[in-house]
Write a protein that holds these residues in place. Structure first.
Motif, mmCIF file in Angstrom:
data_model
loop_
_atom_site.group_PDB
_atom_site.id
_atom_site.type_symbol
_atom_site.label_atom_id
_atom_site.label_comp_id
_atom_site.label_asym_id
_atom_site.label_seq_id
_atom_site.Cartn_x
_atom_site.Cartn_y
_atom_site.Cartn_z
ATOM 1 N N ALA A 139 -0.848 -2.541 4.629
ATOM 2 C CA ALA A 139 -1.516 -3.613 3.890
ATOM 3 C C ALA A 139 -1.751 -3.148 2.461
ATOM 4 C CB ALA A 139 -2.846 -3.953 4.556
ATOM 5 N N HIS A 140 -1.476 -4.043 1.513
ATOM 6 C CA HIS A 140 -1.656 -3.747 0.088
ATOM 7 C C HIS A 140 -2.695 -4.697 -0.481
ATOM 8 C CE1 HIS A 140 1.967 -1.166 -0.136
ATOM 9 N NE2 HIS A 140 2.431 -1.983 0.796
ATOM 10 N N SER A 141 -3.546 -4.150 -1.345
ATOM 11 C CA SER A 141 -4.607 -4.948 -1.958
ATOM 12 C C SER A 141 -4.443 -4.987 -3.467
ATOM 13 C CB SER A 141 -5.971 -4.333 -1.640
ATOM 14 O OG SER A 141 -6.215 -4.339 -0.257
ATOM 15 N N TYR A 142 -4.948 -6.065 -4.083
ATOM 16 C CA TYR A 142 -5.147 -6.050 -5.526
ATOM 17 C C TYR A 142 -6.105 -4.893 -5.826
ATOM 18 C CZ TYR A 142 -3.076 -10.709 -5.694
ATOM 19 O OH TYR A 142 -2.217 -11.774 -5.597
ATOM 20 N N GLY A 143 -5.780 -4.082 -6.795
ATOM 21 C CA GLY A 143 -6.574 -2.897 -7.084
ATOM 22 C C GLY A 143 -5.938 -1.622 -6.571
ATOM 23 N N GLY A 144 -4.911 -1.754 -5.704
ATOM 24 C CA GLY A 144 -4.151 -0.579 -5.277
ATOM 25 C C GLY A 144 -4.500 -0.002 -3.930
ATOM 26 N N TYR A 145 -5.537 -0.510 -3.251
ATOM 27 C CA TYR A 145 -5.901 0.024 -1.930
ATOM 28 C C TYR A 145 -4.809 -0.273 -0.912
ATOM 29 C CZ TYR A 145 -8.562 0.654 2.394
ATOM 30 O OH TYR A 145 -8.991 1.061 3.639
ATOM 31 N N THR A 146 -4.609 0.667 0.018
ATOM 32 C CA THR A 146 -3.665 0.465 1.111
ATOM 33 C C THR A 146 -4.302 0.931 2.416
ATOM 34 O OG1 THR A 146 -2.678 2.663 0.748
ATOM 35 C CG2 THR A 146 -1.604 0.785 -0.334
ATOM 36 N N THR A 147 -3.866 0.336 3.525
ATOM 37 C CA THR A 147 -4.236 0.843 4.845
ATOM 38 C C THR A 147 -3.134 0.476 5.828
ATOM 39 O OG1 THR A 147 -6.030 1.040 6.482
ATOM 40 C CG2 THR A 147 -5.569 -1.169 5.615
ATOM 41 N N ASN A 148 -2.876 1.367 6.775
ATOM 42 C CA ASN A 148 -1.793 1.173 7.734
ATOM 43 C C ASN A 148 -2.321 0.591 9.042
ATOM 44 O OD1 ASN A 148 -3.034 3.843 7.937
ATOM 45 N ND2 ASN A 148 -1.670 4.135 9.692
ATOM 46 N N LEU A 149 -1.499 -0.265 9.666
ATOM 47 C CA LEU A 149 -1.858 -0.893 10.935
ATOM 48 C C LEU A 149 -0.621 -1.051 11.801
ATOM 49 C CD1 LEU A 149 -3.592 -3.216 8.670
ATOM 50 C CD2 LEU A 149 -4.903 -2.751 10.740
ATOM 51 N N ALA A 150 -0.805 -0.938 13.103
ATOM 52 C CA ALA A 150 0.266 -1.266 14.038
ATOM 53 C C ALA A 150 0.355 -2.782 14.168
ATOM 54 C CB ALA A 150 -0.012 -0.638 15.398
ATOM 55 N N PHE A 204 5.004 -1.298 12.568
ATOM 56 C CA PHE A 204 3.835 -0.978 11.752
ATOM 57 C C PHE A 204 3.865 -1.766 10.450
ATOM 58 C CE2 PHE A 204 4.773 2.676 14.406
ATOM 59 C CZ PHE A 204 3.546 2.937 14.974
ATOM 60 N N ALA A 205 2.713 -1.836 9.803
ATOM 61 C CA ALA A 205 2.614 -2.499 8.504
ATOM 62 C C ALA A 205 1.679 -1.696 7.607
ATOM 63 C CB ALA A 205 2.087 -3.919 8.661
ATOM 64 N N MET A 252 7.063 -1.600 8.486
ATOM 65 C CA MET A 252 7.624 -0.245 8.575
ATOM 66 C C MET A 252 8.028 0.055 10.005
ATOM 67 S SD MET A 252 4.708 1.757 6.293
ATOM 68 C CE MET A 252 3.456 1.583 7.586
ATOM 69 N N ASP A 253 9.123 0.820 10.155
ATOM 70 C CA ASP A 253 9.543 1.274 11.481
ATOM 71 C C ASP A 253 8.663 2.427 11.976
ATOM 72 O OD1 ASP A 253 11.697 -0.543 11.697
ATOM 73 O OD2 ASP A 253 12.954 0.771 10.470
ATOM 74 N N GLN A 254 8.173 3.241 11.037
ATOM 75 C CA GLN A 254 7.339 4.392 11.383
ATOM 76 C C GLN A 254 5.966 4.241 10.731
ATOM 77 O OE1 GLN A 254 8.509 6.835 13.436
ATOM 78 N NE2 GLN A 254 10.469 5.731 13.552
ATOM 79 N N ASP A 255 4.948 4.757 11.388
ATOM 80 C CA ASP A 255 3.596 4.701 10.845
ATOM 81 C C ASP A 255 3.453 5.671 9.668
ATOM 82 O OD1 ASP A 255 1.026 3.810 10.662
ATOM 83 O OD2 ASP A 255 0.275 4.930 12.399
ATOM 84 N N GLU A 256 2.758 5.227 8.632
ATOM 85 C CA GLU A 256 2.479 6.062 7.464
ATOM 86 C C GLU A 256 1.024 5.871 7.074
ATOM 87 O OE1 GLU A 256 5.128 5.161 4.256
ATOM 88 O OE2 GLU A 256 6.923 5.306 5.510
ATOM 89 N N PRO A 257 0.360 6.912 6.558
ATOM 90 C CA PRO A 257 -1.060 6.777 6.212
ATOM 91 C C PRO A 257 -1.271 5.967 4.946
ATOM 92 C CG PRO A 257 -0.257 8.957 5.613
ATOM 93 C CD PRO A 257 0.872 8.276 6.347
ATOM 94 N N GLU A 315 11.259 -4.823 6.976
ATOM 95 C CA GLU A 315 11.878 -3.503 6.904
ATOM 96 C C GLU A 315 13.265 -3.569 6.276
ATOM 97 O OE1 GLU A 315 11.208 -5.308 9.459
ATOM 98 O OE2 GLU A 315 12.545 -4.976 11.182
ATOM 99 N N SER A 316 13.882 -4.764 6.242
ATOM 100 C CA SER A 316 15.191 -4.918 5.598
ATOM 101 C C SER A 316 15.067 -5.212 4.106
ATOM 102 C CB SER A 316 15.984 -6.034 6.286
ATOM 103 O OG SER A 316 15.311 -7.265 6.137
#
Length: 197
Positions: free
Chosen positions: A110-121, A107-108, A171-176, A52-53
């Motif tokens: 996740a980033h993928s090759y190809g551009g996919y993302t998904t959020n996780l605690a 929170f985190a 991340m400090d806050q959850d994001e979709p 986060e820093s």
């Protein structure tokens, strides 16, 4: 557009206590893709965690394997209602990754090759709950299943186990992420059917 390539001859076993509600058992390994399959050579692969820093910690393929892979046997559950029991994986625990990361984030993304993302605690990634997996059934992970490496977060629906993973942003806050912006649940627990909004 999502494309199912195979594996929808599954059978219902609602009485099986290993199946979350609304799931069907399959012996196949269905593939659901939201776009072209990235092909990443392990010589080009890297995994990074951005705190986060803004500090980055990153590993090459060989450096990542040196973190200490472990074998994982687990059930997996897709939001499209198939479940596969007793799957065998090999990967690096996120606990081993976070031994090298300083963070107070919750929170985190996740980033993928190809551009996919998904959020996780982080609570869903740590404590022996998640891995970056690179083998399935004793073989290198096929590209259509996320090879050379994918997240494995088996206690959540499988869209959270990002294929072709390349890193995490804390991340400090959850994001979709990708599917979460398109109607999927922010958490994705199959046992409480957290499928959609």
């Amino acid at each position: 557009m999502a494309v199912f390539s195979r594996g929808f001859g599954a059978r219902r076993r609602e009485s099986d206590p290993q199946l979350p509600p609304g799931q069907y058992l399959t012996d196949d390994f269905p593939v659901l893709s939201a776009g072209p399959t990235p092909r990443i050579d392990t010589a080009e692969w890297s995994f990074s965690v951005r705190s986060e820093s803004g500090d980055d910690v990153s590993w090459s393929w060989d450096e990542f394997l040196a973190l200490g892979p472990e074998d994982v046997s687990t059930d997996i559950h897709c939001v499209t209602r198939w479940s596969k029991l007793g799957t065998s994986w090999r990967g690096v625990s996120l606990d081993a990754v976070f031994d090298h990361v300083e963070t107070d984030a919750s929170f985190a993304m996740a980033h993928s090759y190809g551009g996919y993302t998904t959020n996780l605690a982080l609570d869903d990634l740590l404590g022996g709950k998640a891995w970056v997996a690179f083998e399935f059934d004793g073989e290198p992970l096929d590209p259509e299943h996320g090879g050379p490496a994918r997240l494995l977060v088996p206690h959540l629906y499988f869209w959270k186990s990002a294929k072709w993973v390349r890193g995490l942003t804390l991340m400090d806050q959850d994001e979709p992420g990708f599917w979460e912006q398109n109607g999927y649940n922010m958490h994705g627990d199959p046992w409480t059917e957290e499928r959609y909004w």
